[in-house]
Enzyme design. Structure first.
Site, PDB file in Angstrom:
ATOM      1  N   GLU A   4      34.660  26.822  43.008  1.00 39.19           N
ATOM      2  CA  GLU A   4      33.224  26.681  42.803  1.00 39.19           C
ATOM      3  C   GLU A   4      32.873  26.926  41.340  1.00 39.19           C
ATOM      4  O   GLU A   4      33.539  27.681  40.642  1.00 39.19           O
ATOM      5  CB  GLU A   4      32.464  27.653  43.711  1.00 39.19           C
ATOM      6  CG  GLU A   4      32.603  27.239  45.173  1.00 39.19           C
ATOM      7  CD  GLU A   4      31.778  28.078  46.124  1.00 39.19           C
ATOM      8  OE1 GLU A   4      31.278  27.501  47.095  1.00 39.19           O
ATOM      9  OE2 GLU A   4      31.646  29.294  45.933  1.00 39.19           O
ATOM     10  N   CYS A   8      29.041  29.241  34.770  1.00 42.26           N
ATOM     11  CA  CYS A   8      29.981  30.225  35.302  1.00 42.26           C
ATOM     12  C   CYS A   8      31.207  29.481  35.819  1.00 42.26           C
ATOM     13  O   CYS A   8      31.120  28.674  36.744  1.00 42.26           O
ATOM     14  CB  CYS A   8      29.292  31.010  36.424  1.00 42.26           C
ATOM     15  SG  CYS A   8      30.333  32.247  37.174  1.00 42.26           S
ATOM     16  N   CYS A  22      41.444  34.807  44.658  1.00 42.79           N
ATOM     17  CA  CYS A  22      41.677  35.950  43.776  1.00 42.79           C
ATOM     18  C   CYS A  22      42.591  36.926  44.493  1.00 42.79           C
ATOM     19  O   CYS A  22      42.477  37.116  45.701  1.00 42.79           O
ATOM     20  CB  CYS A  22      40.345  36.630  43.436  1.00 42.79           C
ATOM     21  SG  CYS A  22      40.496  37.928  42.199  1.00 42.79           S
ATOM     22  N   CYS A  38      38.794  43.084  45.612  1.00 45.79           N
ATOM     23  CA  CYS A  38      37.707  44.045  45.456  1.00 45.79           C
ATOM     24  C   CYS A  38      36.925  44.021  46.766  1.00 45.79           C
ATOM     25  O   CYS A  38      36.618  42.940  47.291  1.00 45.79           O
ATOM     26  CB  CYS A  38      36.809  43.658  44.279  1.00 45.79           C
ATOM     27  SG  CYS A  38      37.697  43.695  42.707  1.00 45.79           S
ATOM     28  N   CYS A  72      33.650  41.935  47.285  1.00 47.21           N
ATOM     29  CA  CYS A  72      33.609  40.567  46.747  1.00 47.21           C
ATOM     30  C   CYS A  72      34.115  39.551  47.764  1.00 47.21           C
ATOM     31  O   CYS A  72      35.195  39.706  48.333  1.00 47.21           O
ATOM     32  CB  CYS A  72      34.443  40.500  45.468  1.00 47.21           C
ATOM     33  SG  CYS A  72      34.444  38.859  44.726  1.00 47.21           S
ATOM     34  N   GLY A 107      38.270  34.304  40.674  1.00 48.43           N
ATOM     35  CA  GLY A 107      39.533  34.657  40.049  1.00 48.43           C
ATOM     36  C   GLY A 107      39.416  35.724  38.982  1.00 48.43           C
ATOM     37  O   GLY A 107      38.332  36.073  38.539  1.00 48.43           O
ATOM     38  N   GLU A 108      40.572  36.252  38.594  1.00 49.37           N
ATOM     39  CA  GLU A 108      40.645  37.243  37.521  1.00 49.37           C
ATOM     40  C   GLU A 108      41.220  36.524  36.292  1.00 49.37           C
ATOM     41  O   GLU A 108      42.416  36.207  36.248  1.00 49.37           O
ATOM     42  CB  GLU A 108      41.545  38.410  37.961  1.00 49.37           C
ATOM     43  CG  GLU A 108      41.983  39.334  36.846  1.00 49.37           C
ATOM     44  CD  GLU A 108      40.838  39.896  35.993  1.00 49.37           C
ATOM     45  OE1 GLU A 108      39.806  40.320  36.532  1.00 49.37           O
ATOM     46  OE2 GLU A 108      40.991  39.888  34.751  1.00 49.37           O
ATOM     47  N   SER A 139      34.957  38.119  31.870  1.00 47.45           N
ATOM     48  CA  SER A 139      34.783  39.299  32.713  1.00 47.45           C
ATOM     49  C   SER A 139      36.103  39.662  33.387  1.00 47.45           C
ATOM     50  O   SER A 139      36.775  38.798  33.967  1.00 47.45           O
ATOM     51  CB  SER A 139      33.714  39.012  33.776  1.00 47.45           C
ATOM     52  OG  SER A 139      33.518  40.151  34.574  1.00 47.45           O
ATOM     53  N   SER A 151      34.193  44.893  34.902  1.00 45.73           N
ATOM     54  CA  SER A 151      33.637  45.203  36.226  1.00 45.73           C
ATOM     55  C   SER A 151      33.978  46.645  36.561  1.00 45.73           C
ATOM     56  O   SER A 151      35.014  46.919  37.148  1.00 45.73           O
ATOM     57  CB  SER A 151      34.225  44.243  37.265  1.00 45.73           C
ATOM     58  OG  SER A 151      33.819  42.934  36.973  1.00 45.73           O
ATOM     59  N   LEU A 152      33.104  47.542  36.188  1.00 44.71           N
ATOM     60  CA  LEU A 152      33.404  48.975  36.313  1.00 44.71           C
ATOM     61  C   LEU A 152      33.128  49.477  37.738  1.00 44.71           C
ATOM     62  O   LEU A 152      34.015  49.951  38.421  1.00 44.71           O
ATOM     63  CB  LEU A 152      32.578  49.746  35.281  1.00 44.71           C
ATOM     64  CG  LEU A 152      32.959  51.203  35.095  1.00 44.71           C
ATOM     65  CD1 LEU A 152      34.361  51.341  34.539  1.00 44.71           C
ATOM     66  CD2 LEU A 152      31.951  51.904  34.187  1.00 44.71           C
ATOM     67  N   HIS A 153      31.866  49.413  38.127  1.00 39.99           N
ATOM     68  CA  HIS A 153      31.449  49.639  39.518  1.00 39.99           C
ATOM     69  C   HIS A 153      31.587  51.059  40.066  1.00 39.99           C
ATOM     70  O   HIS A 153      31.103  51.331  41.177  1.00 39.99           O
ATOM     71  CB  HIS A 153      32.164  48.679  40.481  1.00 39.99           C
ATOM     72  CG  HIS A 153      31.986  47.230  40.151  1.00 39.99           C
ATOM     73  ND1 HIS A 153      30.796  46.689  39.707  1.00 39.99           N
ATOM     74  CD2 HIS A 153      32.861  46.188  40.186  1.00 39.99           C
ATOM     75  CE1 HIS A 153      30.952  45.395  39.497  1.00 39.99           C
ATOM     76  NE2 HIS A 153      32.186  45.064  39.767  1.00 39.99           N
ATOM     77  N   CYS A 189      26.721  36.385  42.125  1.00 36.97           N
ATOM     78  CA  CYS A 189      27.969  37.114  41.838  1.00 36.97           C
ATOM     79  C   CYS A 189      28.627  37.566  43.121  1.00 36.97           C
ATOM     80  O   CYS A 189      27.993  38.190  43.966  1.00 36.97           O
ATOM     81  CB  CYS A 189      27.694  38.377  41.045  1.00 36.97           C
ATOM     82  SG  CYS A 189      26.918  38.105  39.492  1.00 36.97           S
TER      83      CYS A 189
END
Ligand code: SAH
Length: 391
Positions: A124, A137, A144, A148, A151, A199-200, A231, A253-255, A373
């Site tokens: 996407e 984006c 991925c 997480c 996600c 994805g990362e 990111s 991406s701390l979170h 997101c």
């Protein structure tokens, strides 16, 4: 409410097929796609077609400008290449973009495309317009591996890296669809790129780097590194390399502010815990006050949203040129979390603001079409979208 939007005819033509959903399949898929090749690789490609050594540099530079500056969608358009070379290129190569399986537009103007790759996998891509500009984006992987817990993309079983051409092809396609190549009048509709799709990106470093280098190339698309944000969930070893080689803006991406909580939310934390991640941010080569690192922080009710967490966040980031992006959790079917209340989010933000940090609350965009997101998930492992389409 969602709406199918019509793809401009010009965009369909540029993909090289009458039905945009089929572009990149019939024929061109088997051909070597020039999108995503470096100049030396392009030179090899024209050499293989018999272009003599003394002409190669010029041919490469002509091709480069046609593909990346003008956005040509076919070799026919490349008038200064010579008929024989154009024909030879058309016979064995393509400049096809990923195919469009579906396009959805949110009531807020956000557009989400489900794209079909040559091997049948789906990804996407999302365009988020703002007043006189917009962000694209882009995805870096099918699915991925990081899982997480909040996600949606992490729930896809199928994962592979995208090629440089597939990463870059997303941008090319978006410019086609939005009629945003430089010969069109007015401001660029895509002014920034965020590597925040599926994805990362740092797990696919080489292909991401290759695609971004082409996007930043001054003789082509020429987007500046300041207009690009990558990111990461915190792949520490690759962060230094990214800062040194690509020098794009970094988002992390701390979170969470403790290893206990972050281990749960972002399992990658078990490998690269907070202390190492924060040190990598301190060392990020391009960070300074003018180019702060963005820390993304998803607001999960009763998980990471206490006022104590906010104070700890301030302590953790002390000395790092930072801004904090608070992201209200975007729900998806079966998600094990809920979004913090508005009140809580704003009290959390106030603590960060009082400590001198910019802490905007990210307005969810495209939630109605699952484009916000963490909501991206294609059905690669299920029935291919093309077959699901009516008619
Ligand atoms: N793998 C990269 C790129 C993904 S960017 C990374 O982790 O940074 C997408 C951003 O949205 C990340 O910050 C991610 O943690 C966040 N996100 C994921 N799921 C979300 C959700 N359901 N609601 C809000 N944000 C989410």
């Amino acid at each position: 409410m969602t709406a199918e939007i019509t793809i401009p005819k010009s965009a369909a033509k540029m993909t090289g097929a009458t039905d945009p959903a089929l572009a990149g399949f019939a024929g061109p898929a088997a051909r070597l796609n020039l999108i995503g090749l470096t100049r030396p690789e392009l030179s090899d490609a024209v050499a293989a077609l018999g272009v003599p050594p003394r002409q190669r540099k010029m041919r490469v530079s002509q091709l480069w400008r046609w593909i990346y500056n003008r956005g040509a969608g076919s070799f026919d358009a490349m008038s200064d290449l010579g008929k024989a070379l154009r024909q030879a290129l058309a016979d064995s190569h393509s400049i096809g973009r990923p195919a469009i399986a579906t396009t959805q537009q949110s009531t807020d103007g956000t557009i989400k495309w489900l794209l079909r790759l040559a091997d049948g996998n789906d990804i996407e891509m999302v365009y988020i317009p703002d007043q006189d500009h917009g962000a694209l984006c882009i995805s870096s992987q099918v699915g991925c591996t990081l899982n997480c817990r909040f996600c949606h993309t992490g729930t896809m079983p199928l994962v592979r890296n995208l090629t440089a051409g597939e990463i870059l092809g997303q941008f090319m396609l978006a410019r086609d669809c939005l009629d945003d190549w430089p010969d069109a009048d007015g401001l660029r509709k895509i002014s920034t790129i965020v590597m925040m799709g599926m994805g990362e990106p740092l797990l696919n470093y080489d292909n991401v780097a290759k695609a971004l280098a082409i996007i930043m190339d001054m003789e082509g698309i020429a987007l500046s590194r300041r207009s690009i944000t990558l990111s990461t969930a915190g792949l520490v070893p690759a962060m230094e390399r990214c800062g040194r080689e690509l020098r794009v803006n970094l988002a992390v991406s701390l979170h969470a502010v403790t290893d206990l909580v972050r281990d749960q939310l972002v399992p990658l934390n078990r490998r690269y815990p907070l202390a190492e991640l924060i040190q990598a941010c301190r060392d990020y080569p391009s960070a300074n006050n003018a180019r702060r690192i963005t820390f993304e922080y998803v607001m999960l009710q009763e998980v990471n949203d206490s006022l104590e967490d906010a104070h700890e966040l301030v302590r953790l980031l002390r000395g790092i040129p930072a801004k904090i992006n608070l992201i209200p959790f975007n729900p998806w079917p079966g998600a094990p979390y809920e979004c913090s209340s508005n009140n809580r989010i704003h009290r959390f933000a106030a603590i960060l603001n009082d400590a001198g940090y910019a802490a905007p609350v990210r307005t969810p965009r495209g939630r109605d079409i699952m484009a916000a997101c963490g909501q991206l998930k294609s059905a690669s492992e299920k029935t291919p979208a093309l077959r699901r389409r009516p008619g």
